[in-house]
Design an enzyme around this catalytic site. Structure first.
Site, PDB file in Angstrom:
ATOM      1  N   HIS A 178     -40.550  14.979  -7.596  1.00 38.01           N
ATOM      2  CA  HIS A 178     -40.342  13.647  -7.013  1.00 38.01           C
ATOM      3  C   HIS A 178     -41.390  12.678  -7.573  1.00 38.01           C
ATOM      4  O   HIS A 178     -41.160  11.484  -7.671  1.00 38.01           O
ATOM      5  CB  HIS A 178     -40.473  13.676  -5.483  1.00 38.01           C
ATOM      6  N   ASP A 247     -30.303  16.383 -10.211  1.00 38.66           N
ATOM      7  CA  ASP A 247     -31.069  16.052  -9.014  1.00 38.66           C
ATOM      8  C   ASP A 247     -31.164  14.518  -9.022  1.00 38.66           C
ATOM      9  O   ASP A 247     -30.711  13.861  -9.962  1.00 38.66           O
ATOM     10  CB  ASP A 247     -32.455  16.721  -9.064  1.00 38.66           C
TER      11      ASP A 247
END
Length: 275
Positions: A178, A247
């Site tokens: 992230h 993702d």
């Protein structure tokens, strides 16, 4: 797959989405207040685009990743707790894994969700970043394989499509994708003996999510852009016939413009881009 800003669609979103034909929407905690509100939002999302068969999805894993988290929904423990039970009693753990995922699926199906980004099929490594941590079932690939398989069956029997993640394995990453690009330098042989094992169930599944990680012994490109990982490894070696999901492409592991990321993801072999 799109996401939205708040707990209901705003006018700008409605005007934008009505001219689009997306695969689906993903919901986050920011979109959730309570069961009644989320049900209403889902109904609106199902009718806002040109796609009348839109797929609504969420990360409802249990533990620290549970987007619908109030008294309207059961509070689920992390996957690792089921892995711990398996070490003493495999048979009971498999049963728990099945009913656990069936119950999550039942709750989700009841409000109009179609897809859950679960199970986490990554292996637990004690030296890795905590981003996976107790989201993984265990450090033993066989345990992860068995329990991930039960999770998939439970979801499917409740009417939810499961998504195995994060191919070809996020467990040993020392960085949180992230926030940062992660590079794994383990040999192909090491990955084959551990990280890859749970993903062997993929030939019976229809959705898989990739990891935004560079596996430098396989390719110099991040998995999301890698034909070697998607077309050779996933399609040929794992005999995966379903859809490959990126993702979230707004994660910091990927650099460059949005258009560039989308083009590279499709070129590498992704079928569906999550944004």
């Amino acid at each position: 797959i799109y996401s939205i800003k708040g707990k209901k669609l705003n006018n700008q979103e409605i005007n934008f989405f009505k001219n689009t034909n997306p695969f689906g929407f993903i919901l986050f905690s920011r979109n959730f207040e309570n069961r009644k509100q989320i049900q209403e939002l889902i109904n609106n999302l199902k009718n806002v685009t040109k796609n009348k068969n839109i797929q609504i999805s969420v990360d409802q894993e249990g533990g620290k990743v549970q987007r619908f988290d109030n008294e309207d929904f059961f509070k689920y423990s992390p996957q690792k707790e089921i892995g711990s039970i398996y070490r003493n009693d495999p048979k009971t753990a498999k049963k728990i894994a099945y009913y656990f995922s069936y119950h999550i699926g039942y709750e989700l199906k009841n409000i109009g969700i179609d897809i859950n980004y679960s199970p986490v099929a990554d292996i637990f490594f004690n030296y890795a970043d905590t981003v996976i941590g107790n989201r993984a079932f265990d450090s033993d690939p066989k345990i992860v394989f068995d329990l991930a398989k039960e999770f998939c069956n439970g979801f499917k029997d409740s009417g939810i499509v499961p998504v195995l993640k994060h191919f070809p394995g996020h467990g040993r990453s020392t960085k949180d994708t992230h926030k940062d690009l992660s590079i794994i330098s383990s040999s192909f042989d090491d990955l084959k003996k551990s990280d890859f094992i749970p993903f062997k169930i993929l030939k019976n599944e229809i959705l898989v999510m990739l990891a935004h990680i560079i596996y430098e012994q396989i390719d110099s490109k991040v998995a999301t852009y890698s034909e070697k990982i998607i077309k050779s490894l996933l399609r040929e070696d794992f005999e995966f016939k379903g859809l490959v999901l990126s993702d979230d492409i707004s994660m910091k592991a990927l650099k460059g413009s949005l258009q560039n990321k989308v083009k590279k993801s499709y070129a590498g072999g992704c079928n569906v881009i999550l944004y």
